[in-house]
Design a protein around this motif. Structure first.
Motif, mmCIF file in Angstrom:
data_model
loop_
_atom_site.group_PDB
_atom_site.id
_atom_site.type_symbol
_atom_site.label_atom_id
_atom_site.label_comp_id
_atom_site.label_asym_id
_atom_site.label_seq_id
_atom_site.Cartn_x
_atom_site.Cartn_y
_atom_site.Cartn_z
ATOM 1 N N SER A 1 0.729 -1.511 0.059
ATOM 2 C CA SER A 1 -0.102 -0.020 0.022
ATOM 3 C C SER A 1 0.836 1.365 -0.066
ATOM 4 O O SER A 1 0.385 2.296 -0.711
ATOM 5 C CB SER A 1 -0.853 -0.054 1.129
ATOM 6 N N SER A 2 2.014 0.992 0.653
ATOM 7 C CA SER A 2 2.876 2.501 0.625
ATOM 8 C C SER A 2 3.347 2.929 -0.674
ATOM 9 O O SER A 2 3.981 4.087 -0.597
ATOM 10 C CB SER A 2 3.737 2.252 1.896
ATOM 11 N N ALA A 3 3.331 1.816 -1.518
ATOM 12 C CA ALA A 3 4.080 2.216 -2.896
ATOM 13 C C ALA A 3 3.027 2.393 -3.971
ATOM 14 O O ALA A 3 3.299 2.570 -5.065
ATOM 15 C CB ALA A 3 4.878 0.846 -3.380
ATOM 16 N N LEU A 4 1.548 2.306 -3.556
ATOM 17 C CA LEU A 4 0.599 2.287 -4.490
ATOM 18 C C LEU A 4 0.659 3.508 -5.445
ATOM 19 O O LEU A 4 0.523 3.416 -6.794
ATOM 20 C CB LEU A 4 -0.703 2.156 -3.753
ATOM 21 N N LYS A 5 0.706 4.810 -4.842
ATOM 22 C CA LYS A 5 0.795 5.992 -5.277
ATOM 23 C C LYS A 5 1.746 5.821 -6.617
ATOM 24 O O LYS A 5 1.687 6.281 -7.761
ATOM 25 C CB LYS A 5 0.882 6.919 -4.525
ATOM 26 N N ALA A 6 3.062 5.577 -6.100
ATOM 27 C CA ALA A 6 4.010 5.660 -7.431
ATOM 28 C C ALA A 6 3.766 4.708 -8.281
ATOM 29 O O ALA A 6 4.069 4.910 -9.565
ATOM 30 C CB ALA A 6 5.442 5.087 -6.324
ATOM 31 N N ALA A 7 3.253 3.434 -7.937
ATOM 32 C CA ALA A 7 2.935 2.404 -9.116
ATOM 33 C C ALA A 7 1.916 2.825 -10.041
ATOM 34 O O ALA A 7 1.896 2.481 -11.108
ATOM 35 C CB ALA A 7 2.566 1.105 -8.446
ATOM 36 N N LEU A 8 0.884 3.708 -9.525
ATOM 37 C CA LEU A 8 0.078 4.437 -10.386
ATOM 38 C C LEU A 8 0.431 5.446 -11.181
ATOM 39 O O LEU A 8 -0.452 6.241 -11.813
ATOM 40 C CB LEU A 8 -1.221 4.579 -9.559
ATOM 41 N N ARG A 9 1.628 5.807 -10.891
ATOM 42 C CA ARG A 9 2.153 7.074 -11.806
ATOM 43 C C ARG A 9 2.100 6.769 -13.028
ATOM 44 O O ARG A 9 1.869 7.529 -14.125
ATOM 45 C CB ARG A 9 3.348 7.547 -11.434
ATOM 46 N N VAL A 10 2.275 5.559 -13.713
ATOM 47 C CA VAL A 10 2.215 4.905 -14.981
ATOM 48 C C VAL A 10 0.501 5.269 -15.267
ATOM 49 O O VAL A 10 -0.098 4.476 -14.808
ATOM 50 C CB VAL A 10 2.615 3.771 -15.426
ATOM 51 N N PRO A 11 0.263 5.961 -16.289
ATOM 52 C CA PRO A 11 -1.220 6.381 -16.771
ATOM 53 C C PRO A 11 -1.979 5.161 -17.057
ATOM 54 O O PRO A 11 -1.590 4.026 -17.483
ATOM 55 C CB PRO A 11 -1.231 7.255 -17.953
ATOM 56 N N ARG A 12 -3.192 5.090 -16.650
ATOM 57 C CA ARG A 12 -3.858 3.967 -16.873
ATOM 58 C C ARG A 12 -3.954 3.337 -18.336
ATOM 59 O O ARG A 12 -3.890 2.235 -18.810
ATOM 60 C CB ARG A 12 -5.574 4.071 -16.248
ATOM 61 N N ARG A 13 -4.143 4.611 -19.279
ATOM 62 C CA ARG A 13 -4.055 4.250 -20.530
ATOM 63 C C ARG A 13 -2.852 3.346 -20.959
ATOM 64 O O ARG A 13 -2.929 2.545 -21.697
ATOM 65 C CB ARG A 13 -4.274 5.536 -21.566
ATOM 66 N N VAL A 14 -1.511 3.806 -20.564
ATOM 67 C CA VAL A 14 -0.257 3.067 -20.660
ATOM 68 C C VAL A 14 -0.695 1.748 -20.143
ATOM 69 O O VAL A 14 -0.279 0.693 -20.809
ATOM 70 C CB VAL A 14 0.805 3.857 -20.209
ATOM 71 N N LEU B 1 -0.422 -1.914 -22.376
ATOM 72 C CA LEU B 1 0.555 -2.944 -22.167
ATOM 73 C C LEU B 1 -0.090 -4.192 -21.268
ATOM 74 O O LEU B 1 0.749 -5.158 -21.269
ATOM 75 C CB LEU B 1 1.754 -2.361 -21.252
ATOM 76 N N GLN B 2 -1.477 -4.089 -21.029
ATOM 77 C CA GLN B 2 -2.080 -5.145 -20.367
ATOM 78 C C GLN B 2 -1.385 -5.429 -18.978
ATOM 79 O O GLN B 2 -1.295 -6.714 -18.624
ATOM 80 C CB GLN B 2 -2.083 -6.486 -21.269
ATOM 81 N N VAL B 3 -1.086 -4.367 -18.364
ATOM 82 C CA VAL B 3 -0.380 -4.567 -17.003
ATOM 83 C C VAL B 3 -1.423 -4.022 -16.034
ATOM 84 O O VAL B 3 -1.837 -2.930 -15.919
ATOM 85 C CB VAL B 3 1.069 -3.776 -16.695
ATOM 86 N N THR B 4 -1.616 -5.079 -14.807
ATOM 87 C CA THR B 4 -2.327 -4.576 -13.912
ATOM 88 C C THR B 4 -1.656 -4.389 -12.593
ATOM 89 O O THR B 4 -0.424 -5.121 -12.236
ATOM 90 C CB THR B 4 -3.299 -5.871 -13.464
ATOM 91 N N VAL B 5 -2.059 -3.463 -11.724
ATOM 92 C CA VAL B 5 -1.241 -3.209 -10.472
ATOM 93 C C VAL B 5 -2.230 -3.725 -9.305
ATOM 94 O O VAL B 5 -3.215 -3.543 -9.350
ATOM 95 C CB VAL B 5 -1.185 -1.597 -10.242
ATOM 96 N N TYR B 6 -1.440 -4.627 -8.466
ATOM 97 C CA TYR B 6 -1.810 -5.237 -7.386
ATOM 98 C C TYR B 6 -1.477 -4.695 -6.154
ATOM 99 O O TYR B 6 -0.198 -4.449 -6.117
ATOM 100 C CB TYR B 6 -1.476 -6.644 -7.302
ATOM 101 N N GLU B 7 -2.174 -4.139 -5.498
ATOM 102 C CA GLU B 7 -1.821 -3.646 -3.895
ATOM 103 C C GLU B 7 -1.851 -4.835 -2.813
ATOM 104 O O GLU B 7 -3.180 -5.315 -2.845
ATOM 105 C CB GLU B 7 -2.822 -2.400 -3.798
ATOM 106 N N VAL B 8 -0.859 -4.945 -1.982
ATOM 107 C CA VAL B 8 -0.844 -5.711 -1.032
ATOM 108 C C VAL B 8 -0.980 -4.916 0.360
ATOM 109 O O VAL B 8 -0.139 -4.181 0.652
ATOM 110 C CB VAL B 8 0.144 -6.763 -0.932
#
Length: 75
Positions: free
Chosen positions: A42-55, A59-66
């Motif tokens: 959770s502490s890194a979620l904001k950084a992981a979501l800096r890559v725009p959703r469109r991108v 790329l078909q990449v899902t971000v998972y928050e633990v």
């Protein structure tokens, strides 16, 4: 599913950028059924979501928050 996971660190932005780069290098399968993910605390979620959703969608990449209770949430 091919995943790149990062833990809690003092440089979540840099670590997430590294995770995306490592994941991109693993995108070698022509199989449309292969799924890709970046997994972060959770502490890194904001950084992981800096890559725009469109991108991420292209790329078909899902971000998972633990979460701290080990709940996993796709974003």
């Amino acid at each position: 599913m091919i995943r790149e996971a990062k833990g809690t660190t003092s440089a979540p932005g840099l670590d997430c950028d590294t995770a995306y780069g490592q994941l991109l290098r693993r995108m070698t399968s022509p199989d449309a059924g292969v799924q890709y993910a970046v997994v972060v605390p959770s502490s890194a979620l904001k950084a992981a979501l800096r890559v725009p959703r469109r991108v991420r969608d292209l790329l078909q990449v899902t971000v998972y928050e633990v979460c701290d209770d080990f709940t996993v949430i796709p974003h």
